[in-house]
Design a protein around this motif. Sequence first.
Motif, PDB file in Angstrom:
ATOM      1  N   SER A 122      39.347 -48.167  16.787  1.00  0.00           N
ATOM      2  CA  SER A 122      39.087 -46.822  17.303  1.00  0.00           C
ATOM      3  C   SER A 122      37.832 -46.810  18.163  1.00  0.00           C
ATOM      4  N   LEU A 123      36.797 -47.507  17.701  1.00  0.00           N
ATOM      5  CA  LEU A 123      35.547 -47.558  18.460  1.00  0.00           C
ATOM      6  C   LEU A 123      35.734 -48.268  19.796  1.00  0.00           C
ATOM      7  N   ILE A 124      36.462 -49.389  19.793  1.00  0.00           N
ATOM      8  CA  ILE A 124      36.696 -50.132  21.030  1.00  0.00           C
ATOM      9  C   ILE A 124      37.426 -49.263  22.049  1.00  0.00           C
ATOM     10  N   ILE A 125      38.464 -48.553  21.599  1.00  0.00           N
ATOM     11  CA  ILE A 125      39.248 -47.714  22.514  1.00  0.00           C
ATOM     12  C   ILE A 125      38.394 -46.569  23.051  1.00  0.00           C
ATOM     13  N   MET A 126      37.650 -45.916  22.172  1.00  0.00           N
ATOM     14  CA  MET A 126      36.833 -44.787  22.614  1.00  0.00           C
ATOM     15  C   MET A 126      35.766 -45.219  23.614  1.00  0.00           C
ATOM     16  N   VAL A 127      35.097 -46.319  23.329  1.00  0.00           N
ATOM     17  CA  VAL A 127      34.035 -46.780  24.223  1.00  0.00           C
ATOM     18  C   VAL A 127      34.612 -47.253  25.552  1.00  0.00           C
ATOM     19  N   SER A 128      35.736 -47.952  25.497  1.00  0.00           N
ATOM     20  CA  SER A 128      36.353 -48.442  26.732  1.00  0.00           C
ATOM     21  C   SER A 128      36.794 -47.292  27.627  1.00  0.00           C
ATOM     22  N   ALA A 129      37.327 -46.240  27.027  1.00  0.00           N
ATOM     23  CA  ALA A 129      37.803 -45.100  27.809  1.00  0.00           C
ATOM     24  C   ALA A 129      36.693 -44.142  28.201  1.00  0.00           C
ATOM     25  N   ALA A 130      35.468 -44.399  27.735  1.00  0.00           N
ATOM     26  CA  ALA A 130      34.349 -43.518  28.062  1.00  0.00           C
ATOM     27  C   ALA A 130      33.508 -44.052  29.216  1.00  0.00           C
ATOM     28  N   THR A 131      33.954 -45.146  29.834  1.00  0.00           N
ATOM     29  CA  THR A 131      33.221 -45.667  30.987  1.00  0.00           C
ATOM     30  C   THR A 131      33.284 -44.668  32.137  1.00  0.00           C
ATOM     31  N   GLU A 132      32.333 -44.758  33.035  1.00  0.00           N
ATOM     32  CA  GLU A 132      32.255 -43.798  34.127  1.00  0.00           C
ATOM     33  C   GLU A 132      33.507 -43.814  34.993  1.00  0.00           C
ATOM     34  N   LEU A 133      34.078 -45.000  35.224  1.00  0.00           N
ATOM     35  CA  LEU A 133      35.291 -45.100  36.039  1.00  0.00           C
ATOM     36  C   LEU A 133      36.442 -44.322  35.419  1.00  0.00           C
ATOM     37  N   ILE A 134      36.643 -44.476  34.114  1.00  0.00           N
ATOM     38  CA  ILE A 134      37.738 -43.775  33.438  1.00  0.00           C
ATOM     39  C   ILE A 134      37.466 -42.276  33.400  1.00  0.00           C
ATOM     40  N   ARG A 135      36.233 -41.889  33.102  1.00  0.00           N
ATOM     41  CA  ARG A 135      35.910 -40.464  33.017  1.00  0.00           C
ATOM     42  C   ARG A 135      36.135 -39.748  34.338  1.00  0.00           C
ATOM     43  N   ARG A 136      35.779 -40.387  35.431  1.00  0.00           N
ATOM     44  CA  ARG A 136      35.889 -39.726  36.730  1.00  0.00           C
ATOM     45  C   ARG A 136      37.305 -39.760  37.290  1.00  0.00           C
ATOM     46  N   SER A 137      38.019 -40.849  37.036  1.00  0.00           N
ATOM     47  CA  SER A 137      39.350 -41.007  37.641  1.00  0.00           C
ATOM     48  C   SER A 137      40.482 -40.562  36.723  1.00  0.00           C
ATOM     49  N   TYR A 138      40.294 -40.729  35.418  1.00  0.00           N
ATOM     50  CA  TYR A 138      41.359 -40.397  34.460  1.00  0.00           C
ATOM     51  C   TYR A 138      40.728 -39.649  33.293  1.00  0.00           C
ATOM     52  N   PHE A 139      40.271 -38.438  33.571  1.00  0.00           N
ATOM     53  CA  PHE A 139      39.538 -37.693  32.551  1.00  0.00           C
ATOM     54  C   PHE A 139      40.385 -37.441  31.306  1.00  0.00           C
ATOM     55  N   GLU A 140      41.682 -37.228  31.496  1.00  0.00           N
ATOM     56  CA  GLU A 140      42.555 -36.964  30.344  1.00  0.00           C
ATOM     57  C   GLU A 140      42.572 -38.148  29.380  1.00  0.00           C
ATOM     58  N   VAL A 141      42.532 -39.376  29.932  1.00  0.00           N
ATOM     59  CA  VAL A 141      42.497 -40.568  29.078  1.00  0.00           C
ATOM     60  C   VAL A 141      41.235 -40.552  28.233  1.00  0.00           C
ATOM     61  N   PHE A 142      40.112 -40.272  28.884  1.00  0.00           N
ATOM     62  CA  PHE A 142      38.845 -40.171  28.152  1.00  0.00           C
ATOM     63  C   PHE A 142      38.911 -39.080  27.088  1.00  0.00           C
ATOM     64  N   TRP A 143      39.441 -37.931  27.446  1.00  0.00           N
ATOM     65  CA  TRP A 143      39.465 -36.791  26.526  1.00  0.00           C
ATOM     66  C   TRP A 143      40.304 -37.077  25.291  1.00  0.00           C
ATOM     67  N   PHE A 144      41.521 -37.563  25.501  1.00  0.00           N
ATOM     68  CA  PHE A 144      42.420 -37.763  24.359  1.00  0.00           C
ATOM     69  C   PHE A 144      42.000 -38.958  23.498  1.00  0.00           C
ATOM     70  N   THR A 145      41.556 -40.051  24.104  1.00  0.00           N
ATOM     71  CA  THR A 145      41.149 -41.209  23.301  1.00  0.00           C
ATOM     72  C   THR A 145      39.888 -40.911  22.495  1.00  0.00           C
ATOM     73  N   HIS A 146      39.046 -40.010  22.997  1.00  0.00           N
ATOM     74  CA  HIS A 146      37.837 -39.680  22.251  1.00  0.00           C
ATOM     75  C   HIS A 146      38.156 -38.949  20.944  1.00  0.00           C
ATOM     76  N   HIS A 147      39.353 -38.401  20.853  1.00  0.00           N
ATOM     77  CA  HIS A 147      39.740 -37.753  19.602  1.00  0.00           C
ATOM     78  C   HIS A 147      40.103 -38.754  18.515  1.00  0.00           C
ATOM     79  N   LEU A 148      40.047 -40.033  18.842  1.00  0.00           N
ATOM     80  CA  LEU A 148      40.174 -41.064  17.802  1.00  0.00           C
ATOM     81  C   LEU A 148      38.968 -41.045  16.865  1.00  0.00           C
ATOM     82  N   PHE A 149      37.961 -40.245  17.212  1.00  0.00           N
ATOM     83  CA  PHE A 149      36.814 -40.137  16.310  1.00  0.00           C
ATOM     84  C   PHE A 149      37.249 -39.616  14.939  1.00  0.00           C
TER      85      PHE A 149
END
Length: 346
Positions: free
Chosen positions: A187-214
């Motif tokens: 869960s930590l690996i997925i959340m951190v990987s999807a929280a990179t600036e590239l993912i946040r700016r280009s694919y915000f939905e990926v960042f948003w939904f994967t962060h709910h793995l918390f």
Amino acid sequence: MARVLNDLPRWITVSVWIIANIIYFTVTYFRFDQSDEYYYTRKILGISINNLHVHPALAWARASAAALNLNCMLILLPVCRNLVLFLRGSFQNIRRQLDKHITFHRYIAYMICHMTVIHVGAHVFNVERYAEAYDSPTPDRELLRVLSGLGSGNSSIFLNPIREPTDPILATLRFLAGVSGIVITLSLIIMVSAATELIRRSYFEVFWFTHHLFVLFFIGLVVHGFEGIVRRQTPASVMQHNPLNCSANPSNWGKRDSSGQMRCPIPEFEGISAKAWMWTIGPMVIYIIERIVRFVRSQQRVVITKAPEDDYFSIHVRRAGDWTDALAKACHIDDDDYTATSKLPM
């Protein structure tokens, strides 16, 4: 100079947080590295280098776990927007620092990642040592064999949680601590990987939904230590069975000498109680209240008045993901006449 003074409270806060991590890590490390209660645990998890028995993994695993508890307690607080707004309005002298709440959230996440690497690495070694203790090639193999065999008929005195020789990977999957540890780490690996600036700016939905793995992360964290896999000699047993004196002759444990005295009774062990839930229950309750407040406010009817003295108002939306891109296409902004009101969605 003015900028330095403005940022000084921020760096003081960060420095206090770093110092707290260092102190808590160090104190916990030496507790597990020096305490007699963990003498036999260190023996079974140690290695021999040039006939010198060293035992770093236990202390590293427990010290990193302590730091993880501290930082997992803090990680949710900066993202509680209503709490931040309340503090911002109540304490005006720390407004500037509270404006950096997401930055502090990232700092804590980085620390969690670093401590997770240490914790997982140390326990990978520990599981292998537990599995090898039944047939260890070290000079202490007789002691390790006796320690691993303790508790075959009495579960209250065992030390080695792996009750028979087996593959370390299979042993990991047999325990709640192993399965929950895998869930936490993935869960930590997925959340951190999807929280990179590239993912946040280009694919915000990926960042948003994967962060709910918390949610999975914290569930795994809370139950991770419930089995008490890492064990210690009970304080009462240490009083009767001094490990420094008795470890040299494990074959004499539980036997009486010529005078009829039992100098080294069989040692008894107990699991270390789970502490992660104690650290995280408060922030989790605060975060749940935060989400309830957000939901209630989202259901309220809001009347918006914007610039009533002007004939029109403008809204600026940055295209930063699937939803905003679809909104831009629905407004025909890529067309030559996208400003025509007839083409705007109703």
